[in-house]
Design an enzyme around this catalytic site. Structure first.
Site, PDB file in Angstrom:
ATOM      1  N   ARG A  52      53.075 -24.335 115.515  1.00 50.05           N
ATOM      2  CA  ARG A  52      53.220 -22.886 115.408  1.00 50.05           C
ATOM      3  C   ARG A  52      53.298 -22.310 116.798  1.00 50.05           C
ATOM      4  NH1 ARG A  52      48.923 -19.237 112.127  1.00 50.05           N
ATOM      5  NH2 ARG A  52      47.723 -19.657 113.981  1.00 50.05           N
ATOM      6  N   THR A  59      54.963 -16.124 118.673  1.00 50.06           N
ATOM      7  CA  THR A  59      55.707 -15.612 117.512  1.00 50.06           C
ATOM      8  C   THR A  59      55.104 -16.059 116.184  1.00 50.06           C
ATOM      9  OG1 THR A  59      57.134 -17.546 117.367  1.00 50.06           O
ATOM     10  CG2 THR A  59      57.860 -15.778 118.838  1.00 50.06           C
ATOM     11  N   ASP A  67      40.520 -24.188 114.835  1.00 51.10           N
ATOM     12  CA  ASP A  67      41.788 -24.917 114.896  1.00 51.10           C
ATOM     13  C   ASP A  67      41.559 -26.323 114.330  1.00 51.10           C
ATOM     14  OD1 ASP A  67      43.836 -26.741 115.931  1.00 51.10           O
ATOM     15  OD2 ASP A  67      44.539 -24.991 117.039  1.00 51.10           O
ATOM     16  N   ASP A  89      42.486 -29.380 116.560  1.00 52.41           N
ATOM     17  CA  ASP A  89      41.529 -29.594 117.656  1.00 52.41           C
ATOM     18  C   ASP A  89      40.232 -30.199 117.133  1.00 52.41           C
ATOM     19  OD1 ASP A  89      43.211 -28.680 119.623  1.00 52.41           O
ATOM     20  OD2 ASP A  89      42.447 -26.623 119.564  1.00 52.41           O
TER      21      ASP A  89
HETATM   22  C1  PRP Z   1      48.082 -25.376 112.280  1.00 50.48           C
HETATM   23  C2  PRP Z   1      47.784 -25.950 110.908  1.00 50.48           C
HETATM   24  C3  PRP Z   1      49.043 -25.630 110.142  1.00 50.48           C
HETATM   25  C4  PRP Z   1      49.454 -24.317 110.720  1.00 50.48           C
HETATM   26  C5  PRP Z   1      49.052 -23.235 109.758  1.00 50.48           C
HETATM   27  O1  PRP Z   1      48.880 -26.242 112.985  1.00 50.48           O
HETATM   28  O2  PRP Z   1      47.468 -27.317 110.920  1.00 50.48           O
HETATM   29  O3  PRP Z   1      50.073 -26.595 110.299  1.00 50.48           O
HETATM   30  O4  PRP Z   1      48.756 -24.155 111.966  1.00 50.48           O
HETATM   31  O5  PRP Z   1      49.519 -22.009 110.184  1.00 50.48           O
HETATM   32  P1  PRP Z   1      50.652 -21.196 109.420  1.00 50.48           P
HETATM   33  O6  PRP Z   1      50.305 -21.247 107.955  1.00 50.48           O
HETATM   34  O7  PRP Z   1      50.509 -19.830 109.996  1.00 50.48           O
HETATM   35  O8  PRP Z   1      51.969 -21.824 109.727  1.00 50.48           O
HETATM   36  P2  PRP Z   1      49.333 -25.976 114.513  1.00 50.48           P
HETATM   37  O9  PRP Z   1      50.635 -25.258 114.541  1.00 50.48           O
HETATM   38  O10 PRP Z   1      48.197 -25.350 115.248  1.00 50.48           O
HETATM   39  O11 PRP Z   1      49.637 -27.439 115.036  1.00 50.48           O
HETATM   40  P3  PRP Z   1      48.663 -28.695 115.190  1.00 50.48           P
HETATM   41  O12 PRP Z   1      48.370 -29.234 113.805  1.00 50.48           O
HETATM   42  O13 PRP Z   1      49.499 -29.628 115.987  1.00 50.48           O
HETATM   43  O14 PRP Z   1      47.411 -28.257 115.898  1.00 50.48           O
HETATM   44  N1  URA Z   2      45.754 -23.146 112.127  1.00 49.33           N
HETATM   45  C1  URA Z   2      44.478 -23.584 112.240  1.00 49.33           C
HETATM   46  O1  URA Z   2      44.223 -24.734 112.621  1.00 49.33           O
HETATM   47  N2  URA Z   2      43.487 -22.713 111.931  1.00 49.33           N
HETATM   48  C2  URA Z   2      43.729 -21.468 111.507  1.00 49.33           C
HETATM   49  O2  URA Z   2      42.773 -20.724 111.223  1.00 49.33           O
HETATM   50  C3  URA Z   2      45.079 -21.041 111.404  1.00 49.33           C
HETATM   51  C4  URA Z   2      46.068 -21.912 111.720  1.00 49.33           C
END
Ligand code: PRP
Ligand code: URA
Length: 209
Positions: A104, A108, A200, A203
């Site tokens: 994400r 944006t 997150d 993380d």
């Molecule tokens: C997080 C999570 C989802 C997304 C959710 O991933 O694991 O994939 O955000 O958000 P949304 O519903 O608003 O799209 P992130 O983009 O942080 O990537 P990561 O798993 O690599 O940390």
């Molecule tokens: N992605 C995450 O990992 N946590 C949130 O709360 C939203 C998006």
């Protein structure tokens, strides 16, 4: 409209509460993600098809049921969705695993694809897409778009925590997809993080912060 299942089982609620705490370690967090996924998967696969086979017990022959092929496909949304793969594999060891890489954009909030590799014969498989967090819904909608563009049809989405905003977007964009979430939270903050949420998820699973 697809079916929405929010789990009210006390064990799931208890485990989600521990996951939320900022004092829960990475190791414990990963174990809890796996355990909750197993509970959810048990319910999500309630309608998986069976076929009859003949088996010889120590006493007699009998006709009995086993899972019919083709094997299901688990498709985690990278990174955090990876944390849920083991929980499904624990129950269905023959499941195939595909991967969709999305992140994400922090400004944006739009999802960007960086990887997509799905098991062969995806059009005939039952597919479980995993991601612990359904926030705005952008990532889940994009991942399911990719799967459908490659022929996938029979899709379920499984997450730990959903925001009402993301649930609405996913239902409207993919009304054929059944959604399973361990808990439905209050909503999103100004940075599109889920409140109260668990932070997150990537993380917390991979220890990157
Ligand atoms: C997080 C999570 C989802 C997304 C959710 O991933 O694991 O994939 O955000 O958000 P949304 O519903 O608003 O799209 P992130 O983009 O942080 O990537 P990561 O798993 O690599 O940390
Ligand atoms: N992605 C995450 O990992 N946590 C949130 O709360 C939203 C998006």
């Amino acid at each position: 409209m697809g079916k929405i299942t929010v789990f009210d089982h006390p064990l799931i609620q208890h485990k989600i509460s521990i996951m939320r705490s900022k004092d829960t370690s990475c190791k414990e967090f990963r174990e809890l993600v796996k355990e909750v996924t197993m509970f959810m998967c048990y319910e999500a696969l309630r309608d998986i098809p069976l076929k009859e086979v003949e088996i010889e017990t120590p006493l007699t022959k009998c006709k009995t049921n086993v899972l019919a092929g083709p094997e299901i496909a688990i498709v985690p949304i990278l990174r955090a969705g990876l944390g849920m793969v083991e929980g499904v594999q624990e129950l269905v060891p023959t499941a195939k695993v595909g991967h969709i890489g999305l992140y994400r954009d922090e400004v944006t909030m739009q999802p960007h694809e960086y990887y997509c590799k799905l098991p062969s014969g995806i059009e005939d498989r039952r597919i479980i897409v995993t991601d612990p967090m359904l926030a705005t819904g952008g990532s889940a909608v994009a991942a399911i778009n990719f799967i459908k563009e490659r022929g996938g049809r029979n899709i379920k989405f499984m997450c730990m925590i959903a925001a009402p905003e993301g649930l609405k977007v996913l239902c409207e964009s993919h009304p054929d997809v059944d959604i399973f979430c361990a808990h439905l939270d209050e909503g999103l903050n100004e940075h599109c993080y889920i409140l109260p949420g668990l932070g997150d998820a990537g993380d917390r699973i991979f220890g990157t912060k």
